[in-house]
Structure formats: structure tokens, C-alpha cells
Design an enzyme around this catalytic site. Structure first.
Site, mmCIF file in Angstrom:
data_model
loop_
_atom_site.group_PDB
_atom_site.id
_atom_site.type_symbol
_atom_site.label_atom_id
_atom_site.label_comp_id
_atom_site.label_asym_id
_atom_site.label_seq_id
_atom_site.Cartn_x
_atom_site.Cartn_y
_atom_site.Cartn_z
ATOM 1 N N ASP A 1 36.910 -30.253 93.820
ATOM 2 C CA ASP A 1 37.653 -29.032 94.120
ATOM 3 C C ASP A 1 39.164 -29.257 93.940
ATOM 4 O OD1 ASP A 1 37.639 -26.265 95.238
ATOM 5 O OD2 ASP A 1 38.857 -27.224 96.795
ATOM 6 N N LYS B 1 42.018 -27.597 91.149
ATOM 7 C CA LYS B 1 43.363 -27.107 91.488
ATOM 8 C C LYS B 1 44.417 -27.867 90.684
ATOM 9 C CE LYS B 1 41.900 -25.722 96.107
ATOM 10 N NZ LYS B 1 41.798 -26.104 97.532
#
Lengths: 357, 357
Positions: A216, A220
Site C-alpha cells: 500500500d 502511494k
């Protein structure tokens, strides 16, 4: 849930009016009967909210003046609306899903003149080809909530870029879970115990490995790196997972991982924390974007830096530029949560609608 | 120096072209001979920069293809340009002065359809009547560099406001000088010594009382409070000056203040630092905006808050909203300096030009 909103009109001073013409989930699309004039009113939207809060499908919606399309017709109807309202009103396609399946519709939406607002990271972390298409009209896409939820990360980086101040380096703790974990192990608690507490506090995904893998954070990081003009793919990011491959989801159940796997990782982390501490540093799980380097993992950072001082689950981003060279520009705050994500999405929608006065 | 810029046109990918049609200082105005088509080219702008860097007047500029107007004609010429280019191109009037004398021209510029970009705090901290006029077309004014120089303070607060997330409280250390002073006295150094070091490091105004009075912070606080919708004047802000009235500039020379005045303030500050420390707190010179309260002065703050951890001359802003209620949204970084101020102004200009595609 995806949210089609039309133009806003300013009413009475500070109030704004957003015309929502359609709302969709993965199975259904609810549309106002006259998309050129009407909108889904507050009664319908409240009911949409109630239905989705209950975990039901939008197809359950009935008794309101609206059209409900099911899975097969969903995409066609959506594109029909996009072609009717895209160029004329700057219709915003708002993607708050976590799916890759929206990419096709979004790309076609761009071609049809629509604006794009994303909380979904997947479209921007797909191939460079997809990315280039989505950002091909840079003024018409906003995606604040993809990094740090509502924190003004993307908008601030965009301001820095447009001011011509070159960004040399970005270091960020962009996972509330891993921020919490790293500051707790810094205090001498065993990793296994900290992860279990984080899970029981609701800080982690149901399978904590979804957080511990770093994937995750990598998404980003990729979004930030591409914003800075780096032509890279997700696969080119060096990602340090906090668990070894043999403890991965395909090889070990969540229970086994929590009960017997995790504890085997305690000593290594404890040792690394101790070594960092001897250098006056602390360990943080961060993304580092600098030159051609884009990586995600544990770094030793000075105790008295913004990242080093971080406690708990806040996100922290340090941005080093020509203007902010010795001391970085720091943005810090809650980087997850429904409310702040929604606030970021709403600010994006309003920001983009300013382009259609 | 004031800077009139016309429309930008996008060139070759990331590059942007800003058409500068005129530049003015307090005494003269330099204008391109054909404001509808031409611009002040890079040669003239370099010479403008050189002349101003030397501390000379723009009236010294010669040998270039431009018109130079002197003081008497300045205002009339400026308004002539504003009426020709304001509505048609969204001409931006850029005020980087520190003067109140620009307010009249700026207000007339608003009426003539111009956009306004300010680094100058004075126009926004004038009467509410002036303020209302200047912000009467909220989409056409930007003033990022009035608070925290290029730090994304105003843009972030505007995003929060437009997202509908109510801002309950803003606490900010908005003076690099006072930030430095307060973190040094925290370490046990006498105030008098710290102020003298700050002066010799170039951190203060020539008369350090200009910083210690808190007036500059109060202007920034007023700008933030008005942004949040508070209908207040500068006179309604409670301002704590770090020196008593009898040591004011009208009663004591700078030398006397530095050599004999300041030292009399040491004990009081030392005592306050000690008391705060007993409560586990530190002292910071901040603005606090909360409900109807808007004040500027020394506050006791938790050691482990973003403001409490502040060292040196960075600006720090803590914003508490419904979404950021327990842990604030924090923006931190250098809040002064020519480069970062200019970067903030340039980002504002580009942001506003997006409204004129």
C-alpha cells in the site's frame, strides 16, 4: 462507490450546490431520470448512504424517482452520461473504489471530456500507458485522497512543482499502521505484540500482512514519484516486506502468522532498533523518493527529525526542495479514515468545478 | 516591487510562459510598449532585477524597448492597463510590497476585473470594508505568501473550508524570529542574550522590537481569522508584546533597548519558562484562533505537540477540525525568505491563470 457529479452552482454566500446525477457501486448504477436538468436529491442520497452503510447493493434501492441499471448495462449507461455531460459541464467521475476495474471507464471518461477525481490508488499505479492517459489533461484530474487521505499532500506538491522549486527528496511515513508499529517497537515492545495490539485496536487490515507487506505504501510512493515526473512502474520500486516470503498469505493462515510466525521476527527488529538507537537514530517504515531512487522500507532516521519524532498513527511527509533544503517542508496528520478521505475528495471536486464557472 | 502579469500560455509540456506587461516600484512603472501583444522580455526583467538588487529606483532603467512612467502618472497608467486587460485576460496585479498605499489601486483593480495576488499583508489587514472589497470575487484572489511565505497554509485552509470540515482551532508559530527566541530561552539562555544572537544572525528586523511587538504575527493571525469568516479588525486582536510600553521605539533608542532595556526582561521570561516546565510544558509565541478568540502571545503548550517540539526558526501551524480533532493537521517549514515567498507568489499566479484557459 462511484459518484457522478455535475456542475455546482454557488448559492447564498458560502454554500455550494453539487448536482449529483448518478451513483454506482460494483453491481448497479442509480441515475436521475433527467441528467441534463435534474439531480439525485437529498432523500435519494440519504437512502443510498443507508443502503451502502448496511452493506447492501444499490440494486436494493426502490421507491424513488430514479433509474436503476444493473451490472450488464452499467458501463454503457455510465459512458452515455459521460458523453452527454463531459465536455459541456465538466462532469466529474469520482472513483472511491479500491478496484482496478474502473480504469477502462475512467480512460474513456477522459476522452469524453470528463474530469476525474480519485481516492482509488489503482488507476494511477497501473501501467505508465494508463497513467499517461488519465493525466493527459492535468488540469482536469485531482487525486488528493490517494496519498494521506485528506492531508494536503498532492495539492502542496503540485504548488511546489508549479512554482518551479525543484523537489530533491521526499521521505514519508504514509501508513498509519506502520507508523504506529514502528514507534511502538522503538519503545522496546516486541513486534509480535505490537502487531497484535494494532490489530485489536482496528489499526490493521483483517490480515495484518496487507499492511506489513508495504504494498500500500509502495502504491502511494509510485503516485508521488510519477507526480515528480519519474517514468517508473510499480514493479521497479524496491519494497521491503516486514515478513519473509515463507510467511506469505499463500503459505500460512492469518492465525498461524499471528500465533507462531510473527514471534520469529521479533529478535531481528529488536536488534535493528537497538543498532539505530546507538547511532542516535530511530527506525521508520517510509518511502524515499530521491533522484532515480524510489524505495519503500525501514530506514534509520534522526531522532529529532519530523519523522523521527513521529508517535502513533499520523502520516508525515518531509519534502526537500531548493527552498526547503536543510529543514524540509513537513505535512503531518491523520492519513486515513472515511471522514478525511471524503473531505479530500469533496475539496477536489470543488477545486475542479472552479474551472467551469 | 509590484508585478503586472498577463495571461500565461502553456508551452512544451511542463514549461509555462507568463507574459509580464509591467513592473512597478514605489516611484516608477515600467511597461511594455504594446500591452495587448507584447511583454517585458527576459533582458528587461534581468535589468529590472539588477537595478532593484542594487537598491536603485526603476526610473534608472533605460536603453530598453519599454515605457517608464514616474510617480505622478503611475497610478493612472496602472489603472489604464487594468481596465484594458483585467476582464479580457484576467490580468493579475501582484503586490509584493509591504505598503498600505497599494490598497486603493488593488480595490480599483478588482472592479476592473483583475485578479489579485498578494505577498503584502497590509491590504488584507486593513479595515473590513477594504477586505470585503478585495475578496469580493474569492476565486480571483490568492495570497499564500502573506502567511508562512510559500508554505501551503492558505491553500490548505481553503481546501479544508471548501470540504465542509469545520475548523475549530488554529494555533501557529508564525514568526521565525520568535520561534527561534522561544526555543532558545527554553534551553535556559537569557532572553537578552538570545535576542542579541538572533539580531547578529540576521534573524530579526534592524530594530528587534518590530519582531518582539508581535504586530507582524497579529497581522498573519487576522488574515487567518478572516479566512475562517471572523468579522474582526486588527484592533480587536489581543497582542502580547515581549517588551513593555516604556521600552517602545518612541521612548528608547535601539541601542539603549539592546544594551540596558532587554536585560530587565530576562528574569520574568526565565520564571515563566521554569513554571511551564514544571507542568511538562514549554512556552511558544503563537497565534490562537478559536471561536471568537483571536490572540497573539506566549502560550504554555505540551512539550510533545508539534509546536512544543519546534526548534529553531521554522513556522508551525496546527489546525484542529472535525476530521483532525485529537491530532491536528500540521504544516511546518521555513516561513520566511525571498525564495520561498517568491515561490508562493508564483504558484498563486499560475493557480489563478488556470481559471483563464
Amino acid at each position: 462507490m462511484k459518484n457522478f457529479s455535475g456542475k455546482r452552482s454557488l448559492c447564498s454566500g458560502t454554500g455550494v450546490h453539487l448536482r449529483v446525477v448518478g451513483v454506482s457501486d460494483s453491481k448497479s448504477l442509480v441515475v436521475t431520470p433527467d441528467i441534463k436538468q435534474k439531480e439525485l436529491d437529498d432523500n435519494i442520497l440519504s437512502e443510498v448512504w443507508r443502503v451502502k452503510s448496511d452493506g447492501s447493493s444499490l440494486s436494493k434501492l426502490s421507491g424513488f424517482e430514479c433509474q436503476v441499471f444493473s451490472n450488464g448495462e452499467l458501463r454503457t449507461e455510465m459512458l452515455g452520461i459521460a458523453s452527454l455531460l463531459g465536455k459541456s459541464t465538466g462532469l466529474a467521475l469520482v472513483d472511491c473504489s479500491a478496484s482496478s476495474e474502473t480504469i477502462g471507464v475512467l480512460k474513456q471518461g477522459v476522452d469524453l471530456g470528463c474530469c476525474i477525481v480519485l481516492a482509488n490508488k489503482k488507476p494511477l499505479t497501473s501501467t505508465l500507458e494508463d497513467y499517461d492517459k488519465l493525466v493527459s489533461r492535468p488540469r482536469y484530474i485531482r487525486h488528493e485522497s490517494t496519498v494521506g487521505a485528506g492531508l494536503p499532500v498532492i495539492s502542496s506538491i503540485n504548488r511546489i512543482i508549479s512554482s518551479g522549486d525543484p523537489i530533491h527528496r521526499i521521505v514519508g511515513s504514509l501508513s498509519g499502521t506502520l507508523g504506529y508499529v514502528m514507534s511502538e517497537v522503538e519503545d522496546g515492545k516486541p513486534l509480535s505484540q505490537v502487531v497484535k495490539s494494532a490489530k485489536s485496536l482496528g489499526y490493521t487490515e483483517p490480515d495484518p500482512r496487507d499492511d506489513l507487506s508495504g504494498m500500500d505504501v509502495a502504491r502511494k510512493a509510485l503516485i508521488l514519484a510519477r507526480l515528480l515526473g519519474r517514468r517508473i512502474e510499480l514493479s521497479s520500486i524496491r519494497i521491503e516486506s516486514l515478513y519473509p516470503e515463507e510467511m506469505g498469505p499463500s503459505k500460512m493462515s492469518v492465525e498461524d502468522f499471528l500465533n507462531s510466525g510473527l514471534v520469529k521476527l521479533d529478535n531481528n527488529i529488536e536488534e535493528r532498533v537497538r543498532k539505530a538507537s546507538l547511532n542516535g537514530n530511530v527506525l521508520r517504515y517510509v518511502c524515499v523518493i530521491e533522484g532515480t531512487r524510489c524505495e519503500v522500507g525501514i530506514q534509520e532516521l534522526p531522532k529529532n527529525s519530523a519523522l523521527g519524532r513521529l508517535r502513533g498513527s499520523d502520516n508525515v511527509l518531509e519534502i526537500y526542495t531548493r527552498c526547503y533544503s536543510e529543514q524540509p517542508l513537513v505535512i503531518q496528520g491523520a492519513g486515513a479514515g472515511n471522514d478525511t478521505t471524503a473531505a479530500g475528495v469533496l475539496a477536489d471536486i470543488l477545486d475542479i468545478q472552479d474551472l467551469f464557472p
